[in-house]
Design an enzyme around this catalytic site. Structure first.
Site, mmCIF file in Angstrom:
data_model
loop_
_atom_site.group_PDB
_atom_site.id
_atom_site.type_symbol
_atom_site.label_atom_id
_atom_site.label_comp_id
_atom_site.label_asym_id
_atom_site.label_seq_id
_atom_site.Cartn_x
_atom_site.Cartn_y
_atom_site.Cartn_z
ATOM 1 N N LYS A 294 0.830 -1.205 0.000
ATOM 2 C CA LYS A 294 0.000 0.000 0.000
ATOM 3 C C LYS A 294 0.867 1.258 0.000
ATOM 4 C CE LYS A 294 -3.894 -1.927 2.678
ATOM 5 N NZ LYS A 294 -4.972 -1.745 1.705
ATOM 6 N N ARG A 368 -10.115 -11.711 2.232
ATOM 7 C CA ARG A 368 -11.000 -12.773 1.735
ATOM 8 C C ARG A 368 -10.358 -14.156 1.858
ATOM 9 N NH1 ARG A 368 -11.492 -10.085 -4.056
ATOM 10 N NH2 ARG A 368 -11.273 -8.268 -2.685
HETATM 11 N N1 BES Z 1 -8.124 -3.837 4.554
HETATM 12 C C1 BES Z 1 -8.307 -3.461 3.197
HETATM 13 C C2 BES Z 1 -9.623 -2.718 2.963
HETATM 14 C C3 BES Z 1 -9.784 -1.375 3.616
HETATM 15 C C4 BES Z 1 -9.475 -0.221 2.921
HETATM 16 C C5 BES Z 1 -10.299 -1.253 4.874
HETATM 17 C C6 BES Z 1 -9.655 1.011 3.504
HETATM 18 C C7 BES Z 1 -10.481 -0.022 5.477
HETATM 19 C C8 BES Z 1 -10.161 1.117 4.771
HETATM 20 C C9 BES Z 1 -8.296 -4.689 2.297
HETATM 21 O O1 BES Z 1 -7.498 -5.732 2.716
HETATM 22 C C10 BES Z 1 -7.769 -4.245 0.988
HETATM 23 O O2 BES Z 1 -6.631 -3.892 0.908
HETATM 24 N N2 BES Z 1 -8.634 -4.261 -0.022
HETATM 25 C C11 BES Z 1 -8.268 -3.881 -1.322
HETATM 26 C C12 BES Z 1 -8.915 -4.850 -2.265
HETATM 27 C C13 BES Z 1 -8.303 -4.857 -3.639
HETATM 28 C C14 BES Z 1 -6.864 -5.282 -3.599
HETATM 29 C C15 BES Z 1 -9.107 -5.792 -4.504
HETATM 30 C C16 BES Z 1 -8.760 -2.457 -1.557
HETATM 31 O O3 BES Z 1 -9.794 -2.075 -1.011
HETATM 32 O O4 BES Z 1 -8.084 -1.720 -2.256
HETATM 33 MN MN MN Z 2 -5.484 -5.554 2.039
#
Ligand code: BES
Ligand code: MN
Ligand code: ZN
Length: 514
Positions: A294, A368
């Site tokens: 990230k 997931r």
């Molecule tokens: N933990 C994150 C989702 C999240 C984002 C929670 C912002 C709270 C605030 C999750 O694991 C994630 O990174 N999701 C990705 C999914 C994508 C890679 C398909 C996302 O939301 O970008």
């Molecule tokens: Mn994630």
């Protein structure tokens, strides 16, 4: 904190409290007998300030009046409750919280609260929501503050006063103040306390930094909870998870030097259970994204990626105090998602606990994977009547619904309706999104049973479509709470930081009769 509901009509002008909050519906300020009585004792100062402030009872209006010893209370807080027709019982929590938030900075120890006149059969819910509101508005995550910034809340006594004081009780106030309603009120307070404690636990878990709140630490806290409440607990380490075949969960964990823990808590009622319920909470104690790392912005709040786990543990804490007719299982597949040398990689194909193979295409879609193995574990080993999962799963859900509303997706409309109804009663925003089969085409893989994630479009739905592959025929409701897990502003009973979202709805779901 004590909550009392004086059964004899109190003379407001002589009641000795540090503050007294008057909560008024819009346009009803001139009809309030309490206001009239106080105004009289204050030589009409209250009504003239009301006029100067142009107070009409709109939802976010409020002001404070110092009484300089003319009446028993040192301050009168006047708060607008908005229109009576828009009022829902759980607004009592919001309104009480606002009053307590106004009072706490002035270091009050005792306060009276005058709610608008409500139906007398609401006494139990009023007790519940008054106590939840006052306790949760007084919540602070202050363990790391030092010196003057650490200001413990002093509020000890909350007195709920009838909307109609003095010797001329109307039908409503007289029945609300009767002894049986006082008992109902105290029953509500007992429940509210347990819920508030569960919400506070969830907030504490989520607010804590990931350096402290590791998977092992989460397991230790689950062990404490189990001992305190007489719950069954089993905790699986990496070796046991490997023997079972939880390769999706373990893949997420393998990039971190912190060991994962699979936590399973069980509450069993004394009588034959009505049904068996599994609650799964996403428990990624820190989500760096793994190799699909990230940005700084994106990673900042990722200590909160165990908000689902916080919610189900908080709910377990509450319901094991209140008691419940269901057998309830809580599952937390706790792990970090880190980009260490052993991290799982894009292009890997992994075999999950239920035998399905998954092609990895984004290590940041880790939630997931942890949930998939937890779902398989629930379906195969617990065989529940219904599974609810709570997860900070996708940023896409927050984009779709905003920061205050969770997305709810389900394969079973009865179960979905039950949770939506519980959330409405508990005052938590959830909105159902569809699970269109056709959108699932983005999860087709050339080399495995399923691909881990699709593209940006409908990201929160495709995440749920992935999970659906692991639930079989078991009724299942998925709640994506990426938005409401935290707040950037104070609002009613929550401050900045973790909200404890989910706890109140889960408790409501488990205690409802349907
Ligand atoms: N933990 C994150 C989702 C999240 C984002 C929670 C912002 C709270 C605030 C999750 O694991 C994630 O990174 N999701 C990705 C999914 C994508 C890679 C398909 C996302 O939301 O970008
Ligand atoms: Mn994630
Ligand atoms: Zn995550």
């Amino acid at each position: 904190m004590q909550f009392t509901f004086p059964t004899d009509a109190q003379e407001l002008a002589t009641l000795r409290v540090d503050a007294c909050a008057l909560i008024l519906f819009e346009g009803e300020q001139s009809d309030s007998p309490v206001l009239r009585a106080l105004d009289h004792a204050l030589s009409n100062v209250l009504s003239s300030v009301l006029e100067e402030e142009q107070f009409t009872g709109k939802k976010n209006q409020s002001f404070t009046l110092h009484t300089h010893g003319k009446v028993g209370t040192s301050r009168v807080l006047v708060l607008g409750a908005g229109k009576r027709k828009d009022f829902q019982l759980n607004d009592v929590r919001f309104l009480t919280a606002r009053a307590v938030r106004m009072a706490n900075p002035t270091r009050v120890r005792s306060m009276g609260i005058v709610l608008p006149a409500l139906d007398s059969d609401a006494a139990e819910r009023v007790g519940q929501f008054v106590s939840e509101g006052a306790l949760l508005a007084s919540y602070q995550f202050d363990k790391y503050l030092t010196g003057e910034r650490k200001k413990p809340v002093l509020l000890q006594d909350v007195l709920l006063l009838p909307a109609v004081p003095g010797a001329v009780p109307t039908a409503a106030s007289a029945s609300l103040a009767s002894a049986s309603h006082s008992e109902a009120f105290q029953r509500g307070v007992t429940r509210g306390r347990a819920v508030a404690q569960g919400v506070a636990l969830a907030r504490d878990l989520v607010n804590e930094g990931a350096n402290q709140m590791t998977p092992r630490h989460l397991a230790t806290l689950a062990d404490q909870l189990a001992r305190e409440r007489g719950l069954e607990l089993s905790v699986l380490g990496p070796q046991e998870c490997r023997e079972l075949g939880m390769n999706l969960f373990l893949a997420v964990a393998q990039g971190s030097s912190e060991e994962p823990r699979f936590i399973h808590l069980t509450y069993r009622p004394k009588e034959t259970p009505r049904r068996r319920v599994v609650l799964i909470g996403k428990s990624v104690t820190f989500d760096s994204g793994g190799l699909s790392i990230k940005t700084v912005e994106g990673m900042l709040d990722m200590k909160m990626d165990m908000g689902g786990g916080g919610a189900v543990l908080g709910a377990m804490s509450a319901l094991s105090q209140i008691g419940c007719v269901d057998e309830v299982h809580v599952l937390c597949a706790a792990t970090e998602n880190m980009p260490g040398g052993a991290a799982y990689k894009l292009g890997d194909v992994l075999r999950g606990l239920n035998g399905k193979t998954v092609e990895i295409n984004n290590t940041d879609a880790e939630g997931r994977l942890t949930l998939a193995d937890a779902l398989s574990y629930a379906v195969d080993r617990i065989k529940p009547d219904v599974i609810l999962d709570f997860a900070t799963l996708t940023g896409a859900c927050e984009v779709a619904l905003g920061s205050h509303t969770a997305g709810l997706m389900s394969t079973n409309q009865d179960a979905a309706n039950a949770l939506l109804g519980a959330a409405r009663a508990a005052g938590e925003d959830m909105w159902q999104l569809p699970l269109p089969e056709r959108l699932g085409e983005v999860l087709k893989s050339d080399i495995a049973d399923i691909k881990q994630c699709g593209d940006r479009k409908g990201g929160c739905i495709t995440a749920a479509l992935f999970l659906k592959e692991f639930v079989g025929d078991t009724p299942w409701v998925h709640v994506d709470m990426a938005g409401p897990v935290k707040a950037t502003q104070e609002w009613g009973h929550h401050g900045k930081g973790a909200t404890g979202f989910g706890v109140a709805s889960i408790v409501e779901f488990l205690l409802s009769r349907s």
